[in-house]
Design a protein around this motif. Structure first.
Motif, PDB file in Angstrom:
ATOM      1  N   MET B   4     -21.658 -23.080  -2.794  1.00  0.00           N
ATOM      2  CA  MET B   4     -20.730 -24.032  -3.402  1.00  0.00           C
ATOM      3  C   MET B   4     -19.295 -23.668  -3.071  1.00  0.00           C
ATOM      4  N   TRP B   5     -19.006 -22.329  -2.931  1.00  0.00           N
ATOM      5  CA  TRP B   5     -17.653 -21.873  -2.654  1.00  0.00           C
ATOM      6  C   TRP B   5     -17.124 -22.410  -1.329  1.00  0.00           C
ATOM      7  N   ILE B  10     -13.247 -25.180   2.256  1.00  0.00           N
ATOM      8  CA  ILE B  10     -12.900 -26.294   3.148  1.00  0.00           C
ATOM      9  C   ILE B  10     -11.698 -27.057   2.594  1.00  0.00           C
ATOM     10  N   ALA B  11     -11.728 -27.289   1.286  1.00  0.00           N
ATOM     11  CA  ALA B  11     -10.628 -28.025   0.663  1.00  0.00           C
ATOM     12  C   ALA B  11      -9.324 -27.243   0.787  1.00  0.00           C
ATOM     13  N   ARG B  12      -9.402 -25.918   0.637  1.00  0.00           N
ATOM     14  CA  ARG B  12      -8.201 -25.091   0.720  1.00  0.00           C
ATOM     15  C   ARG B  12      -7.581 -25.184   2.125  1.00  0.00           C
ATOM     16  N   ARG B  13      -8.484 -25.034   3.109  1.00  0.00           N
ATOM     17  CA  ARG B  13      -8.003 -25.120   4.493  1.00  0.00           C
ATOM     18  C   ARG B  13      -7.358 -26.485   4.769  1.00  0.00           C
ATOM     19  N   PRO B  48     -15.446 -23.625  14.170  1.00  0.00           N
ATOM     20  CA  PRO B  48     -16.777 -23.620  14.804  1.00  0.00           C
ATOM     21  C   PRO B  48     -17.877 -23.635  13.726  1.00  0.00           C
ATOM     22  N   PRO B  49     -18.892 -24.407  13.931  1.00  0.00           N
ATOM     23  CA  PRO B  49     -19.969 -24.516  12.938  1.00  0.00           C
ATOM     24  C   PRO B  49     -20.788 -23.236  12.878  1.00  0.00           C
ATOM     25  N   ASP B  63     -17.494 -26.384   9.238  1.00  0.00           N
ATOM     26  CA  ASP B  63     -16.808 -25.535   8.274  1.00  0.00           C
ATOM     27  C   ASP B  63     -15.363 -25.951   8.017  1.00  0.00           C
ATOM     28  N   GLY B  64     -15.093 -27.224   8.169  1.00  0.00           N
ATOM     29  CA  GLY B  64     -13.714 -27.629   7.875  1.00  0.00           C
ATOM     30  C   GLY B  64     -12.758 -27.428   9.033  1.00  0.00           C
ATOM     31  N   VAL B  65     -11.465 -27.475   8.714  1.00  0.00           N
ATOM     32  CA  VAL B  65     -10.443 -27.464   9.754  1.00  0.00           C
ATOM     33  C   VAL B  65     -10.030 -26.035  10.083  1.00  0.00           C
ATOM     34  N   GLY B  66      -9.729 -25.819  11.378  1.00  0.00           N
ATOM     35  CA  GLY B  66      -9.352 -24.482  11.810  1.00  0.00           C
ATOM     36  C   GLY B  66      -7.861 -24.240  11.638  1.00  0.00           C
ATOM     37  N   ASP B  67      -7.407 -23.111  12.173  1.00  0.00           N
ATOM     38  CA  ASP B  67      -5.976 -22.801  12.083  1.00  0.00           C
ATOM     39  C   ASP B  67      -5.186 -23.865  12.840  1.00  0.00           C
ATOM     40  N   VAL B  68      -4.067 -24.238  12.275  1.00  0.00           N
ATOM     41  CA  VAL B  68      -3.272 -25.314  12.876  1.00  0.00           C
ATOM     42  C   VAL B  68      -2.510 -24.789  14.096  1.00  0.00           C
ATOM     43  N   GLN B  69      -2.675 -25.475  15.224  1.00  0.00           N
ATOM     44  CA  GLN B  69      -1.881 -25.181  16.422  1.00  0.00           C
ATOM     45  C   GLN B  69      -0.745 -26.188  16.482  1.00  0.00           C
ATOM     46  N   VAL B  70       0.461 -25.727  16.868  1.00  0.00           N
ATOM     47  CA  VAL B  70       1.568 -26.682  16.988  1.00  0.00           C
ATOM     48  C   VAL B  70       1.713 -27.075  18.460  1.00  0.00           C
TER      49      VAL B  70
END
Lengths: 294, 483
Positions: B4-5, B10-13, B48-49, B63-70
């Motif tokens: 569940m965590w 995912i929401a935090r990311r 990556p899954p 697994d949600g969004v990765g680190d943001v690249q600019v």
């Protein structure tokens, strides 16, 4: 293509400044009435303009010279006319003196009149125009003829006085003292007549002096005819230079001048374009999505 | 199965990513009108899954969004195009400024130009031919000659000053090129260091691109981008910046005119395109070899022919002067730059020193009152076909015709530069628009994105709330069956 607000602003300011530049150019043309301000405006027209200005500038000189030439020729002509009438009077006196019934005293008084005529002729031959004696050749600063003890001496030279009256056309405007006495020496003729009157040489008077005077008159007539022909040519040149001036002025106007109708229309078109660009810019630039977000 | 965590994670990311994206949007909006700023945008990738080895639904789960690249929006190809046009425009624009001034020097419209003075001089001579003995006519000739000489000297000094100004600008710009090169080398170093630390030095790259723009315009500089992110800069294929090393331009002004050499090899610096090309060409060619030389040729031919003709005439002798000694003296005092041909006069030392009484108007030694033969010849000599000018290909033309030819060709040349500059400016602006189209900030676009990111942020927050509610159910409601 993505269009950003900066691009729109740049495009607008560029077209505005372009229009402003062209408006300024047209305004300058209209204000000065001239379309040539610098060589790069119309290089070919610039060269033409230089040529026309040169021609106009020289025309001033030719016109002044034409006036001067007329003065010289006119002065010479009237001096010669007076000389002719002196010779005419001398002819009359010769005919009277040849008359056998005349007393010696009367002849002497005729001779005295001839002396006066001779003095008058020398004075006429020393006619001056402006600061120069016209029958002196180049030596215009001193009277060319001098009378001493009944002998007339010529102190001038054979210099020709020329005036440039048209491009590469010069005209001799003087008659030298040598020309004056070239065919027959009218001074000697008058002196001889006076001598013969004093000595009562009636044959000499009727056979030589009368004929000599006639020849001298003819010579003066042919000199005057020459001057008249030159005077006519100068007058022709004066008319011609007036025509040339009109032509040059009008081609100068064509080369340097502004075509008012066309330029004013151009100005109005530019002005309309400028106002349109301003109006459109004012409408296009402000709105953005921000205006529609709450 | 996933825990569940992981939903909360995912929401935090997602919250973080959207917050970063909103920051970026804010930065773009702030720099919408900053010169040289390249818009930036987040480039999000899904994490990556991971494999789920057991139970139904075995396979991969995201697994949600990765680190943001600019991402920095910049197109190297468009930069090249723009800088090429910028170099062309820089040169043309400098030519425009130079020719604008040369035109003012040779201009005949509005003010009295050289031709006016030539004509006045000629007219004064014709006046003298008419009245050779008049003192005022003699004085007028001298005054007209002096006015002509002083006009020629004004023109010469104007062009000389222009040349000196160009030279000063040249030295100044060379110094500027050195400074920019040092800055670029420093930026190269910083960019590589930042990249090694994993950061994205977008703003440093913007700064460097702005400097490269400046170099393209002033010196026609070209550049290559190295794989490690450094740029090498070249001036006409000679390296100016290599990695982090600068090849300095040595500026030597000791000899009067600035000489630019590479400090390390002592060879002259050459430029292709940009302000410097035009400055060098105008300083070393257009001014000294063309327009200053034209003036020297014009005055040289005039004085040479005039003096020799003047020497053949006679002035009115003084009362005690022995006969035959009244032959013409030198009218213009002049020295020539190219003896013995004597076609080019040294304008700076040109002078009219003769006294009015010694102007030779007469063709005969007795110089009587109405003898203006030589004065007329002198006037005509200004129309004599004496000028032969190898550079312009003119042969046997008169001084006035030569002058007209110079003004005409100046007009054509200036007109060419003016229209070239206008064309290059348009091309440059088009290239800039293309570049702006990629790198520029569109406020509409940023606002749209702001809405997107804000909505995503709200959605992510809702996601967290939902998971929280789920946990709430799990924690406080489960296990109370039959209580």
């Amino acid at each position: 293509m993505r269009i950003t607000s900066m691009m729109m602003g740049n495009t607008l300011s560029r077209s505005l400044s372009d229009l402003r530049g062209r408006l300024t150019g047209v305004q300058t043309d209209l204000a000065t009435g001239r379309r040539l301000h610098r060589p790069s405006d119309h290089p070919a027209a610039m060269v033409d303009s230089l040529r026309v200005r040169t021609a106009l500038d020289r025309l001033d000189r030719y016109e002044r010279n034409i006036g001067d030439a007329m003065g010289w020729l006119g002065t010479a002509d009237s001096a010669l006319a007076h000389l002719t009438s002196i010779l005419q009077r001398a002819g009359e006196l010769a005919v009277q003196g040849a008359n056998g019934t005349m007393s010696d005293t009367a002849r002497v008084s005729l001779a005295q009149e001839v002396d006066k005529l001779l003095e008058g002729a020398v004075e006429l031959a020393n006619t001056a125009y402006g600061e120069s004696f016209i029958f002196a050749g180049h030596r215009g600063d001193a009277p060319p003829f001098s009378l001493a003890a009944g002998v007339v001496a010529y102190n001038g030279n054979n210099g020709t006085v020329l005036r440039e009256i048209a491009p590469s056309t010069t005209m001799q405007v003087n008659v030298t003292g040598s020309d004056l006495v070239a065919q027959t020496d009218l001074f000697t003729i008058l002196q001889d007549l006076a001598d013969r009157l004093r000595s009562g040489d009636q044959t000499g008077i009727s056979q030589i002096s009368v004929a000599d005077i006639n020849t001298a008159q003819d010579a003066l007539v042919s000199l005057r005819a020459g001057i008249g022909a030159r005077h006519q040519q100068v007058e022709l040149m004066e008319q011609n230079s007036r025509d040339v001036r009109i032509n040059l002025e009008s081609s100068r106007e064509v080369i340097e001048g502004v075509d008012m109708e066309r330029t004013i229309i151009e100005y109005q078109q530019l002005d309309a374009a400028y106002s349109t660009a301003l109006a459109v810019g004012a409408r296009i630039l402000p709105p953005s999505l921000l205006d529609f977000l709450r | 199965m996933t825990s569940m965590w992981s939903g909360l994670e995912i929401a935090r990311r997602s919250l973080l990513a959207n917050q970063q994206a909103i920051d970026l949007t804010g930065r773009n909006v702030a720099n919408a009108n900053t010169r040289g700023y390249s818009r930036q945008a987040p480039s999000n990738t899904a994490l990556p899954p991971h494999n789920v080895p057991l139970g139904p639904g075995t396979g991969q789960i995201g697994d949600g969004v990765g680190d943001v690249q600019v991402l920095r929006y910049r197109d190297e190809f468009l930069d090249r195009q723009y800088r090429q046009k910028l170099a062309d425009y820089g040169a043309a624009e400098t030519y425009v400024r130079v020719f604008d001034q040369i035109e003012q020097v040779w201009n005949e419209q509005g003010t009295a130009g050289l031709q006016t003075y030539l004509l006045r001089f000629q007219d004064a001579l014709k006046g003298l031919a008419n009245r050779p003995a008049q003192p005022d006519a003699r004085v007028q000739v001298i005054e007209a000659a002096r006015a002509l000489v002083s006009r020629a000297q004004d023109m010469y000094w104007s062009m000389h000053d222009l040349r000196q100004n160009l030279d000063t600008t040249l030295a100044f710009k060379a110094q500027e090129i050195n400074n920019i090169a040092s800055e670029i080398a420093l930026l190269n170093k910083q960019i590589v260091a930042q990249q090694a630390a994993g950061a994205q030095p977008n703003d440093l790259m913007d700064k460097r691109d702005l400097l490269l723009d400046q170099l393209a315009r002033s010196a026609g500089a070209t550049w290559t981008l190295q794989p490690d992110g450094k740029v090498n800069v070249y001036l006409n294929s000679q390296a100016l910046v290599m990695d982090v090393a600068v090849s300095k331009i040595a500026i030597d002004r000791s000899s009067g005119l600035t000489s630019l050499t590479w400090a390390n090899s002592n060879t002259p610096v050459s430029f292709r395109g940009g302000d410097m090309t035009a400055l060098l060409d105008a300083r070393d060619n257009a001014l000294p070899n063309e327009y200053m030389a034209h003036l020297e040729t014009l005055m040289g031919t005039l004085t040479r022919e005039f003096n020799s003709l003047h020497a053949s005439g006679y002035y009115p002798p003084g009362p005690l002067q022995p006969p035959g000694t009244n032959t013409g003296e030198a009218f213009f005092s002049v020295s020539y730059l190219d003896p013995p041909a004597n076609t080019r006069a040294d304008i700076t030392s040109l002078a009219v020193l003769i006294e009015p009484g010694k102007v030779s108007a007469a063709a005969n030694p007795d110089a009587s009152q109405l003898d203006g033969g030589v004065a007329q010849q002198l006037a005509n000599s200004l129309d004599g076909k004496f000028v032969t000018h190898p550079l312009t290909g003119l042969q046997n033309v008169s001084i006035m015709q030569f002058h007209a030819a110079v003004v005409g060709s100046l007009g054509v040349q200036a007109q060419r530069y003016f229209s070239e500059a206008a064309a290059f400016e348009l091309q440059m602006q088009q290239a800039d628009n293309m570049r702006q189209s990629v790198s520029g900030v569109s406020l509409d676009e940023e606002m749209t994105k702001l809405i997107e990111f804000q909505r995503s942020y709200t959605a992510a927050a809702r996601m967290a709330t939902t998971v929280d509610e789920m946990l709430e159910v799990l924690i406080s409601r489960m296990g109370v069956v039959g209580r």
